[in-house]
Design a protein around this motif. Structure first.
Motif, mmCIF file in Angstrom:
data_model
loop_
_atom_site.group_PDB
_atom_site.id
_atom_site.type_symbol
_atom_site.label_atom_id
_atom_site.label_comp_id
_atom_site.label_asym_id
_atom_site.label_seq_id
_atom_site.Cartn_x
_atom_site.Cartn_y
_atom_site.Cartn_z
ATOM 1 N N ALA A 1 11.558 9.446 -37.606
ATOM 2 C CA ALA A 1 10.657 10.316 -37.302
ATOM 3 C C ALA A 1 10.271 10.462 -35.905
ATOM 4 C CB ALA A 1 9.244 9.977 -37.968
ATOM 5 N N LEU A 2 9.837 11.861 -35.662
ATOM 6 C CA LEU A 2 9.625 12.445 -34.265
ATOM 7 C C LEU A 2 7.871 12.161 -34.327
ATOM 8 C CD1 LEU A 2 10.957 13.471 -31.657
ATOM 9 C CD2 LEU A 2 10.673 15.623 -32.446
ATOM 10 N N VAL A 3 7.497 11.514 -33.164
ATOM 11 C CA VAL A 3 5.958 11.508 -33.035
ATOM 12 C C VAL A 3 5.491 12.011 -31.682
ATOM 13 C CG1 VAL A 3 4.033 9.812 -33.441
ATOM 14 C CG2 VAL A 3 6.015 9.463 -34.413
ATOM 15 N N THR A 4 4.923 12.954 -31.580
ATOM 16 C CA THR A 4 5.096 13.817 -30.232
ATOM 17 C C THR A 4 3.439 14.388 -30.207
ATOM 18 O OG1 THR A 4 5.929 15.301 -28.812
ATOM 19 C CG2 THR A 4 6.093 15.806 -30.951
ATOM 20 N N MET A 5 2.776 14.377 -29.136
ATOM 21 C CA MET A 5 1.801 15.173 -28.726
ATOM 22 C C MET A 5 1.952 16.554 -28.392
ATOM 23 S SD MET A 5 -0.519 13.165 -30.440
ATOM 24 C CE MET A 5 0.917 13.285 -31.337
ATOM 25 N N SER A 6 3.213 17.161 -28.353
ATOM 26 C CA SER A 6 3.529 18.336 -28.103
ATOM 27 C C SER A 6 3.119 19.350 -29.514
ATOM 28 C CB SER A 6 5.058 18.732 -27.801
ATOM 29 O OG SER A 6 5.043 18.103 -26.381
ATOM 30 N N ILE A 7 2.983 20.435 -29.161
ATOM 31 C CA ILE A 7 2.573 21.148 -30.483
ATOM 32 C C ILE A 7 3.682 21.335 -31.417
ATOM 33 C CG2 ILE A 7 0.877 22.529 -29.308
ATOM 34 C CD1 ILE A 7 2.903 24.769 -28.968
ATOM 35 N N GLY A 8 3.540 21.758 -32.548
ATOM 36 C CA GLY A 8 4.232 21.544 -33.711
ATOM 37 C C GLY A 8 5.719 22.566 -33.498
ATOM 38 N N ARG A 9 5.348 23.659 -33.064
ATOM 39 C CA ARG A 9 6.508 24.670 -32.866
ATOM 40 C C ARG A 9 7.664 24.035 -31.902
ATOM 41 N NH1 ARG A 9 6.126 28.953 -29.023
ATOM 42 N NH2 ARG A 9 4.046 28.822 -27.928
ATOM 43 N N MET A 10 7.096 23.222 -30.728
ATOM 44 C CA MET A 10 7.963 23.071 -29.829
ATOM 45 C C MET A 10 8.883 21.646 -30.120
ATOM 46 S SD MET A 10 6.925 21.539 -25.837
ATOM 47 C CE MET A 10 8.275 20.925 -24.836
ATOM 48 N N ALA A 11 7.897 20.798 -30.988
ATOM 49 C CA ALA A 11 8.744 19.700 -31.677
ATOM 50 C C ALA A 11 9.801 19.987 -32.498
ATOM 51 C CB ALA A 11 7.749 18.844 -32.381
ATOM 52 N N HIS A 12 9.557 21.130 -33.155
ATOM 53 C CA HIS A 12 10.733 21.515 -34.226
ATOM 54 C C HIS A 12 11.843 22.260 -33.553
ATOM 55 C CE1 HIS A 12 9.045 20.506 -37.965
ATOM 56 N NE2 HIS A 12 7.776 20.827 -37.708
ATOM 57 N N ILE B 1 12.801 21.817 -30.064
ATOM 58 C CA ILE B 1 13.428 20.690 -29.822
ATOM 59 C C ILE B 1 14.572 19.859 -30.546
ATOM 60 C CG2 ILE B 1 13.579 18.663 -28.182
ATOM 61 C CD1 ILE B 1 11.439 19.853 -26.691
ATOM 62 N N ALA B 2 14.055 19.355 -31.700
ATOM 63 C CA ALA B 2 14.636 18.871 -32.822
ATOM 64 C C ALA B 2 15.768 19.597 -33.264
ATOM 65 C CB ALA B 2 13.762 18.330 -33.935
ATOM 66 N N GLY B 3 15.403 20.915 -33.305
ATOM 67 C CA GLY B 3 16.783 21.869 -33.632
ATOM 68 C C GLY B 3 17.763 21.891 -32.781
ATOM 69 N N LEU B 4 17.679 21.619 -31.640
ATOM 70 C CA LEU B 4 18.704 21.756 -30.518
ATOM 71 C C LEU B 4 19.625 20.568 -30.458
ATOM 72 C CD1 LEU B 4 16.486 22.749 -27.430
ATOM 73 C CD2 LEU B 4 17.954 24.056 -28.772
ATOM 74 N N LEU B 5 19.224 19.341 -31.386
ATOM 75 C CA LEU B 5 20.017 18.388 -31.770
ATOM 76 C C LEU B 5 21.292 18.889 -32.621
ATOM 77 C CD1 LEU B 5 17.544 15.656 -32.295
ATOM 78 C CD2 LEU B 5 19.235 15.526 -30.378
ATOM 79 N N PRO B 6 22.510 18.233 -32.450
ATOM 80 C CA PRO B 6 23.729 18.801 -33.206
ATOM 81 C C PRO B 6 23.797 18.178 -34.574
ATOM 82 C CG PRO B 6 24.292 16.957 -31.485
ATOM 83 C CD PRO B 6 22.835 17.423 -31.363
ATOM 84 N N PHE B 7 22.499 17.444 -34.881
ATOM 85 C CA PHE B 7 22.573 17.057 -36.224
ATOM 86 C C PHE B 7 20.928 16.838 -36.653
ATOM 87 C CE2 PHE B 7 22.976 13.642 -33.208
ATOM 88 C CZ PHE B 7 21.886 12.847 -33.790
#
Length: 223
Positions: free
Chosen positions: A112-123, A125-131
């Protein structure tokens, strides 16, 4: 378990984002400086360093003290958009982070990703990963209490349906480590911008580079 037996895998691995998976801190500092300067103020490196690991609501309040005449939510949205633009141009992954994410993903360990950034930023950056390593994302949008309160990590464990005391959290800031320790997770502190010697992390690594997923299971014995 004997000394020769492998440590059992954690039920889940819970990841901080900024400074742990991706080195966005310089991007945040640039965005903060630009915004303060646009109101005729001067941002300092010392002030920026006090915000490492903080929730964005605190960041907004500090920028207002430096003369930014905007509502807090607007500051958060503007800074987040600017950081997302910079990350889209170049995602500065932290050493060993993507490799560890991949190894855990391939081994079937929930993450799980646990970040105090806002949701749209978390998703974003997660979407930039190759998987797609994350079965759950907990962001500032999802919690009432920010780190160092344990709520973010407890929510992540609940979203994955696992016992928090069987989870390993990976963090780079004192604030984040405090949140994860308070939740009951075993905590790996990965040294970055701020010293973690007295943070309460169960172990401190200089980097994730060269580390293997199997080492995380041993953390459950130490914690």
């Amino acid at each position: 378990m004997t000394e020769t037996d492998p440590a059992p895998a954690p039920s889940a691995v819970l990841w901080d984002m900024d400074g742990t998976i991706v080195d966005t801190e310089p991007y945040w500092m640039t965005a903060q400086g630009e915004l303060v300067a646009s109101y005729g103020g001067t941002w300092t490196h010392e002030a920026a360093m006090t915000l490492v690991g903080s929730g964005l609501d605190r960041t907004a309040r500090i920028l207002q003290e430096f003369g930014v005449q905007m509502e807090g939510g607007a500051i958060i949205e503007l800074l987040s958009s600017r950081v997302m633009e910079q990350v889209s141009e170049r995602a500065p992954w932290r050493p060993g982070a993507v490799e560890m994410l991949r190894e855990l993903h391939d081994a079937g360990v929930p993450q799980a990703l646990v970040t105090m950034s806002i949701g749209r930023m978390a998703h974003h950056i997660a979407g930039l990963l190759p998987f797609e390593p994350f079965a759950a994302v907990v962001s500032a949008d999802d919690v009432t209490e920010m780190k160092p309160h344990p709520e973010p990590y407890l929510r992540a464990a609940d979203a994955l349906g696992v016992d928090i005391t069987r989870c390993v959290a990976i963090e780079d800031s004192v604030t984040g480590v405090a949140s994860a320790v308070a939740s009951g997770a075993a905590v790996v502190g990965v040294q970055h911008l701020l010293p973690l010697d007295d943070s309460g992390a169960h172990v401190i690594w200089a980097t994730l580079d060269g580390r293997r997923a199997a080492e995380l299971g041993a953390m459950l014995v130490r914690a």
